[in-house]
Design an enzyme around this catalytic site. Structure first.
Site, short mmCIF file in Angstrom:
data_model
loop_
_atom_site.label_atom_id
_atom_site.label_comp_id
_atom_site.label_asym_id
_atom_site.label_seq_id
_atom_site.Cartn_x
_atom_site.Cartn_y
_atom_site.Cartn_z
N LYS A 436 0.88 -1.28 0.02
CA LYS A 436 0.06 0.13 -0.02
C LYS A 436 0.81 1.28 -0.04
CE LYS A 436 -4.48 1.30 1.42
NZ LYS A 436 -5.50 1.47 2.37
N TRP A 441 -3.16 0.58 -3.80
CA TRP A 441 -2.61 -0.84 -3.65
C TRP A 441 -1.69 -0.88 -4.95
CZ3 TRP A 441 -2.93 -3.18 0.61
CH2 TRP A 441 -3.93 -3.06 1.45
#
Ligand code: ADP
Length: 538
Positions: A436, A441
């Site tokens: 992250k 992501w």
């Protein structure tokens, strides 16, 4: 005996009616591309949203149809947030940080019929438009002309009818959808019902959570394409809070200027944003008047201790930590103190506040390992599971595996956590094989398979390594084939173009072997432990 209560539907149109009729004069402020501020009100915004809804209806949009947006945070995006659900259609915010291949796949998977796009993002739209099946492209300009073959947002709005009425949606109908890669690999669609968004707004509005009301001015820093900007546009409308949008200028100095000029009282965002803000505040003490700013929420990733201390001790700001997920609309917990917590000695009080905190209303948490529920002792970790009024019950689409949902009705978060005797959640780790970075992501699996496609590479593992600015950045560990040589630059150049630039690992290490588990899988935890300090963020 049944209760004798009206069957009143908990819908976004009901929130819109409340904002319009009671909080109509509260401000909605946006920064334009040229830096100028555009000022309007909730009532004007919602009148325009009604026009937009009627224009969309004339274009053939019907209940259940998906309407995509590819926009920065601004008031016209806010108009879409209400217009689309007002007519019973589904708002689908596209994430402008994704690779065009992924965006094309997502728009097709969602069957988006219409897309609303900022003029500045048209080049991005062109990279995947062919792969989607949009029937209409609506362009938001700052005065220029919309290109041929597209519709101009303002022209479309002026053709709409503010008085048009639409049947009230059922509260269980879909109002919005977001794609997340927050569990693993390919993006998954989370579909929010009206009821879920209304109850999420109620829960986050409450004292003990964001505690918002008509005296507040909320700076919406989280992108509107990321879990509906944590629901803040809906919560602000419900509570009568004013809203401030940074437009295409999300940098720290621009945010601070908005806090100063608009007397912002509340904001929320990922650690990377606040790290940037802290840097500017440290460099320019006394320049910005932040006396109105009562709470900054830091969530989406663990808040670094030095960040919290810096904001609180050097700049007298109040910080609260939060944990959430797109699948839970997304705010799960807030690190606020009960009176008993507030009465603790300073060190213990601080430690409690650094945890991710207590769940919002209508959200339940449990932590389990292979033997069942673990003790709520704040020490024993297990996988965090949640259930509640705004938790997804499945991912959208025919091929989605159901293994993130337990047989007894809980959602498996993929986060490893403890819960202490007071009920405070602390996130310790995650089972999800992802990185992250700056709140978004990166798929380690996708990077690994691309790296392993290089003829010189025998094996590649990509892991998340703590980073002082981005929270985490990818690090690639590579084993070369016998007799082959390649430089990190050559290797990264070979996979460039297949991923957004910010996905590429910051460094590549060549190792004789990658540690493995007893079953032969990469032991990524060993790599993470060994290289924790590699980017100076441990
Ligand atoms: P969001 O970024 O809006 O919280 P995502 O669905 O993109 O939502 O990401 C959710 C995941 O982010 C969680 O499952 C967890 O792994 C991580 N996360 C969110 N908040 C925190 C936090 N405060 N501390 C540690 N990890 C967090």
């Amino acid at each position: 005996m049944r209760g004798l209560t009206m069957d009143y539907q908990l819908t976004l149109p009901a929130i819109a009616r409340r904002a319009e009729s009671i909080f109509g004069e509260r401000p909605v402020v946006s920064r334009r591309a040229d830096g100028a501020l555009h000022r309007t009100t909730w009532s004007a915004t919602l009148r325009r949203a009604r026009r937009f809804a009627s224009a969309l209806h004339r274009l053939g949009v019907r209940p259940g149809h998906r309407v995509a947006t590819l926009c920065w945070n601004h008031e016209r995006h806010l108009e879409a947030y209400f217009a689309v659900p007002l007519l019973g259609a589904v708002l689908h915010t596209l994430n402008l940080r994704l690779h065009p291949d992924e965006l094309g796949w997502i728009a097709r998977h969602a069957e988006d019929r219409v897309v609303m796009v900022d003029a500045s993002l048209l080049p991005l739209l062109e990279t995947f438009r062919e792969r989607a099946a949009f029937r209409h492209v609506i362009v938001v300009t700052d005065g220029g002309a919309a290109p041929p073959g597209t519709l101009d947002y303002e022209a479309l709005l002026s053709s709409g009818d503010e008085a048009a009425e639409f049947p009230e949606p059922d509260e269980r109908d879909a109002a919005a959808m977001c794609y997340t890669s927050g569990t693993t690999g390919r993006s998954k669609a989370v579909v929010y019902s009206h009821r879920a968004l209304v109850l999420h707004s109620m829960a986050t509005a409450m004292p003990g959570s964001f505690s918002l009301g008509p005296a507040d001015v909320v700076l919406a820093v989280i992108p509107m394409f990321h879990a509906n900007a944590w629901g803040l546009p809906f919560t602000a409308a419900l509570t009568g809070a004013g809203l401030v949008f940074p437009g295409p200028h999300p940098g720290p100095a621009a945010l601070l200027e908005l806090c100063h000029t608009e007397r912002v009282t509340f904001s929320a965002g990922v650690p990377t944003v606040w790290l940037g803000v802290l840097e500017v505040l440290d460099a320019c003490p006394g320049v910005y008047d932040l006396s109105a700013l009562r709470t900054i929420v830091i969530g989406g990733a663990a808040a670094p201790e030095a960040l919290v201390r810096g904001l609180e001790q050097r700049h007298r700001l109040h910080v609260a930590t939060s944990w959430g997920m797109t699948e839970i609309a997304p705010v799960g917990t807030l690190g606020t103190l009960t009176p008993e917590g507030a009465a603790l000695p300073p060190a213990e009080r601080h430690a409690l506040r650094m945890k991710q905190g207590l769940p919002g209303a209508f959200l339940e948490m449990r932590v389990r390992n292979e033997r069942g529920d673990v003790p709520r002792d704040g020490l024993t970790p297990g996988e965090l599971e949640v259930r509640g009024a705004y938790v997804a019950s499945a991912y959208y689409g025919p091929d989605e595996p159901g293994d993130w949902f337990t047989a007894d009705g809980w959602f498996r978060t993929g986060d490893i956590a403890t819960i202490d005797p007071r009920g405070y959640l602390e996130i310790r780790d995650r089972t999800k094989d992802l990185i992250k970075s700056g709140g978004e992501w990166i798929s380690s699996v996708a990077l690994e398979s691309a790296l392993m496609g290089h003829p010189a590479v025998a094996e590649a593992a990509v892991v998340a390594v703590p980073h002082p600015r981005w929270t985490e950045r990818p690090l690639a560990a590579v084993v070369l084939r016998e007799g082959k040589l390649v430089t990190p630059e050559e290797l990264l150049a070979s996979i460039e173009g297949r991923f957004p630039r910010w996905w590429l690992p910051d460094d590549v290490l060549f190792l004789p072997e990658i540690p493995r588990t007893s079953t032969g899988k990469f032991l990524k935890s060993a790599l993470r432990d060994t290289y924790r300090g590699h980017y100076g963020g441990a």
